[in-house]
Design an enzyme around this catalytic site. Structure first.
Site, PDB file in Angstrom:
ATOM      1  N   LEU A  60       0.847  -1.197   0.000  1.00 22.01           N
ATOM      2  CA  LEU A  60       0.000   0.000   0.000  1.00 22.01           C
ATOM      3  C   LEU A  60       0.881   1.244   0.000  1.00 22.01           C
ATOM      4  O   LEU A  60       1.845   1.307   0.763  1.00 22.01           O
ATOM      5  CB  LEU A  60      -0.875   0.035   1.271  1.00 22.01           C
ATOM      6  CG  LEU A  60      -1.897  -1.091   1.437  1.00 22.01           C
ATOM      7  CD1 LEU A  60      -2.416  -1.107   2.863  1.00 22.01           C
ATOM      8  CD2 LEU A  60      -3.049  -0.925   0.454  1.00 22.01           C
ATOM      9  N   HIS A  61       0.569   2.214  -0.824  1.00 23.15           N
ATOM     10  CA  HIS A  61       1.308   3.472  -0.755  1.00 23.15           C
ATOM     11  C   HIS A  61       0.575   4.669  -1.337  1.00 23.15           C
ATOM     12  O   HIS A  61       1.084   5.785  -1.311  1.00 23.15           O
ATOM     13  CB  HIS A  61       2.670   3.338  -1.439  1.00 23.15           C
ATOM     14  CG  HIS A  61       2.581   3.199  -2.932  1.00 23.15           C
ATOM     15  ND1 HIS A  61       2.298   2.007  -3.541  1.00 23.15           N
ATOM     16  CD2 HIS A  61       2.720   4.103  -3.923  1.00 23.15           C
ATOM     17  CE1 HIS A  61       2.287   2.181  -4.854  1.00 23.15           C
ATOM     18  NE2 HIS A  61       2.534   3.443  -5.112  1.00 23.15           N
ATOM     19  N   ARG A  62      -0.619   4.472  -1.892  1.00 20.65           N
ATOM     20  CA  ARG A  62      -1.303   5.607  -2.530  1.00 20.65           C
ATOM     21  C   ARG A  62      -1.747   6.608  -1.472  1.00 20.65           C
ATOM     22  O   ARG A  62      -2.219   6.223  -0.385  1.00 20.65           O
ATOM     23  CB  ARG A  62      -2.538   5.125  -3.317  1.00 20.65           C
ATOM     24  CG  ARG A  62      -2.222   4.180  -4.455  1.00 20.65           C
ATOM     25  CD  ARG A  62      -2.489   4.804  -5.827  1.00 20.65           C
ATOM     26  NE  ARG A  62      -1.291   5.179  -6.526  1.00 20.65           N
ATOM     27  CZ  ARG A  62      -0.459   4.337  -7.163  1.00 20.65           C
ATOM     28  NH1 ARG A  62      -0.674   3.042  -7.181  1.00 20.65           N
ATOM     29  NH2 ARG A  62       0.599   4.802  -7.775  1.00 20.65           N
ATOM     30  N   ASP A  84      -2.738  -1.409  -3.451  1.00 19.38           N
ATOM     31  CA  ASP A  84      -3.256  -0.262  -4.199  1.00 19.38           C
ATOM     32  C   ASP A  84      -2.286   0.087  -5.330  1.00 19.38           C
ATOM     33  O   ASP A  84      -2.356   1.154  -5.922  1.00 19.38           O
ATOM     34  CB  ASP A  84      -3.523   0.939  -3.286  1.00 19.38           C
ATOM     35  CG  ASP A  84      -2.292   1.412  -2.524  1.00 19.38           C
ATOM     36  OD1 ASP A  84      -1.161   1.011  -2.874  1.00 19.38           O
ATOM     37  OD2 ASP A  84      -2.462   2.197  -1.575  1.00 19.38           O
TER      38      ASP A  84
END
Ligand code: UDP
Length: 395
Positions: free
Chosen positions: A227-229, A306
């Protein structure tokens, strides 16, 4: 004289997009490919390990831009790249994906006009059209649209595609999006998905890496999380809900979560890191090198993500993917592949249902076959030979 071709790479998702093309161009007698690293991602585990794993040489040019606000980064890349363009005069600039450097290098290239005095120097690579007096720009992975302009990547995609001279798309939806935006069809070439080339090129090494075993996981028994958005990690409430959902899922299934630097920063900032790290059955790690990460993808029961690239890799491999987003610029991974969009409130429920992702949802999209770099090389050869008939200005 060999044609100098710049391949622009800036951040983690770019390296596996330039690698197959770099290797393919090195085999061509007429091509001189050079890697330009803008330095958007600069630490070892977000950049250096990818050059090693993908068997790339060190970048031929490093712009050393580093982090900063979007405007700052874009401006710095444009300024530095303009200088490099003048100094090296490539025939073609290949930009990939949708990061700030993709847009910035496109802008710098389409606006440059090589000074008259130098255009006839004998040994320098020349712009391929004397009337243009600039290199052509080709966008690899063109036409993807999430239709969500709050995503910085969507802005980069729209600007890049509206300016690039050649648009290499991964799937039919890309062609349709570009045509709808008024891009001339002769600029659009469907080449397939270059990420799959990297995967196939590295498959023997990925399989030999055997990361699940190193973590003590049986194949097909664990979930992998990335996840990083900003929409997931920058909002405290959303990130808290994600942590709660991951804890719940880890009661049913082991989870391994290689944490992106941005996500780590936010987890620490909101004071969730320590608690998440203590969760039994949930392993947090540093971001992983490509071979190690893909080895974990290969052995996973499902992936929660994501990431754009991971949606594609899981579709290709037939692994269930739960994408924590309201939209995707890669709809083919949902319509033909194993991807499902979900919200944090429905995530745990979706995890329970992944076995219902049936065989006929495991189609490999057309031209996701490991031969995209070859098709791009053919396209470049066409473009270079057909320079007189090619009309880059306007749509
Ligand atoms: N990846 C990796 N190690 C990790 C996470 C991701 O090697 O710890 C690879 C993976 O192949 C993925 C790619 O990096 O497809 C790009 O991921 P990222 O999520 O950074 O970018 P996005 O595709 O969302 O732009």
């Amino acid at each position: 004289m060999k044609k100098l071709i710049h391949l622009i790479a800036a951040a983690r998702p770019n390296f596996m997009k330039i690698a197959p093309l770099y290797h393919a161009l090195c085999k061509e007698t007429w091509a001189k490919p050079e890697i330009v690293h803008t330095g958007q991602h600069y630490d070892a585990n977000m950049s250096d390990t990818f050059f090693r794993d993908l068997e790339l040489p060190p970048p031929h040019h490093h712009l050393g831009i580093g982090s900063g606000s979007h405007a700052e980064q874009t401006g710095k890349v444009m300024t530095a790249y303009e200088r490099l363009l003048e100094a090296t005069r490539p025939s073609l600039v290949v930009v990939v994906g949708d990061v700030n450097s993709t847009m910035a290098c496109t802008l710098a290239t389409v606006k440059i006009k090589y000074a008259e005095k130098a255009t006839n120097q004998s040994e320098e690579p020349q712009p391929i059209s004397s009337s243009l007096q600039r290199p052509l720009v080709a966008h690899l992975e063109a036409g993807l649209r999430s239709f969500d302009r709050t995503m910085p990547e969507e802005i980069n995609r729209i600007v890049t595609d509206s300016l690039a001279d050649i648009l290499w798309t991964p799937s039919a939806d890309g062609d349709e999006n570009l045509a709808r935006e008024g891009i001339a069809v002769d600029k659009i070439v469907r080449v397939g998905n270059i990420m799959i080339d990297s995967l196939e090129m590295m498959r023997p090494k990925i399989e030999a890496t055997n990361m699940p075993k190193q973590y003590g996981f049986k194949d097909g028994s664990y979930g992998l999380v990335t996840l990083h958005r900003p929409s997931n990690v920058d909002d405290q409430g959303q990130l808290e809900a994600i942590c709660a959902a991951l804890k719940k899922i880890s009661q049913r299934m082991s989870l391994i979560f290689p944490v992106h630097p941005r996500t780590r920063k936010q987890l620490e900032h909101f004071d969730f890191w320590h608690n998440l790290k203590q969760t039994p059955n949930l392993t947090l790690s540093e971001p992983l090198p490509y071979l190690q990460f893909m080895s974990l993808v290969f052995g996973s029961r499902l992936v929660i993500t994501d990431s754009g690239g991971v949606q594609e890799e899981t579709t290709y491999l037939g692994i269930p993917c739960l994408t924590l987003r309201a939209n995707t610029e890669r709809p083919i991974t949902v319509s033909e592949g194993t991807n499902r969009l979900c919200s944090v409130t429905t995530l745990a429920q979706h995890v329970g249902e992944v076995t219902t992702i049936t065989k006929n949802q495991r189609k490999k999209p057309l031209m996701w076959d490991g031969c995209t770099a070859e098709r791009v090389v053919v396209s470049i050869r066409d473009i270079l030979h057909l320079q007189v008939e090619f009309t880059p200005s306007g749509n």
